[in-house]
Design a protein around this motif. Structure first.
Motif, short mmCIF file in Angstrom:
data_model
loop_
_atom_site.label_atom_id
_atom_site.label_comp_id
_atom_site.label_asym_id
_atom_site.label_seq_id
_atom_site.Cartn_x
_atom_site.Cartn_y
_atom_site.Cartn_z
N GLN A 105 -8.21 -60.27 0.41
CA GLN A 105 -8.43 -58.93 -0.14
C GLN A 105 -9.00 -58.00 0.92
O GLN A 105 -8.58 -56.85 1.05
CB GLN A 105 -9.39 -58.99 -1.34
N ASP A 144 -10.61 -45.95 -4.42
CA ASP A 144 -11.32 -47.05 -5.09
C ASP A 144 -11.99 -46.60 -6.37
O ASP A 144 -12.16 -45.41 -6.62
CB ASP A 144 -12.34 -47.69 -4.13
N THR A 159 -7.08 -49.05 -6.08
CA THR A 159 -7.69 -50.22 -6.71
C THR A 159 -8.78 -49.79 -7.68
O THR A 159 -9.46 -48.79 -7.44
CB THR A 159 -8.27 -51.20 -5.67
N CYS A 180 -3.48 -56.60 -13.56
CA CYS A 180 -4.79 -56.01 -13.29
C CYS A 180 -5.79 -56.64 -14.26
O CYS A 180 -5.50 -56.78 -15.45
CB CYS A 180 -4.75 -54.49 -13.49
N ASP A 224 -2.97 -53.60 -10.09
CA ASP A 224 -3.94 -53.48 -8.99
C ASP A 224 -3.53 -54.42 -7.87
O ASP A 224 -3.46 -55.64 -8.08
CB ASP A 224 -5.35 -53.81 -9.48
#
Length: 182
Positions: free
Chosen positions: A127, A139, A103, A26, A73
């Motif tokens: 993505q 999110d 995420t 991440c 992530d």
């Protein structure tokens, strides 16, 4: 791509009983992250064909509601890793189960329906494909000052639980209102 762990029969990360894949890596490095060791891209073990087969077997269990993708992530993975995750999403949907993804990025920063040309940035296109392959996306970065242990499926009040398919149809963020959501 590496992964830190796979948790079967997970009841904390999404609706129902789930199989959860914690990917490694991440770039957000949120202060107070609940998985700081998983920010390292070298954490854990390589994600292999055997790993995929193991996840498929777990997902085939009728008690499992679906797949949860966390980390690290999932959106920080390299192009090949993101495609492996997209393949897992397709498989999960093919057996009638749901996919949830967490995420630290914000939906609007990652999803651009007017993306000019997939060849301009294949990684960003991948993505977007991963996001749109999910049923629910949580999110936003974890923010310690907005932390609240009473929040369902998220750690801080700035994070959103997004119903992806409704969001795509309505062309605006639609928050998830699932069967067990409070």
């Amino acid at each position: 791509m590496n992964y830190a762990k796979i948790r079967n029969y997970d009841i904390a990360n999404g609706e129902g009983v789930r199989t959860s894949l914690f990917v490694s890596g991440c770039t957000n490095h949120c202060p107070g992250c609940f998985n700081p060791e998983e920010q390292n891209f070298n954490c854990g073990r390589p994600f292999t064909k055997e790993t995929i087969a193991e996840i498929h077997k777990m997902l085939a269990n009728p008690v499992i509601s679906g797949l949860s993708l966390l980390g690290g992530d999932p959106l920080c993975q390299d192009y090949g890793g993101i495609h492996d995750l997209i393949d897992l999403c397709f498989y999960t949907h093919s057996i009638g189960k749901t996919v949830w993804l967490w995420t630290g990025f914000i939906w609007e920063d990652c999803y651009n329906p007017l993306f000019p040309d997939k060849d301009e940035d294949d990684h960003q296109f991948a993505q977007m494909a991963l996001l749109t392959s999910c049923d629910v996306v949580i999110d936003g970065p974890f923010k310690m000052e907005l932390s609240d242990r009473m929040l369902k499926w998220r750690g801080s009040a700035n994070q959103r639980v997004i119903d992806v398919q409704k969001t795509l149809r309505q062309k605006k963020i639609v928050l998830y209102e699932g069967e067990h959501y409070e």
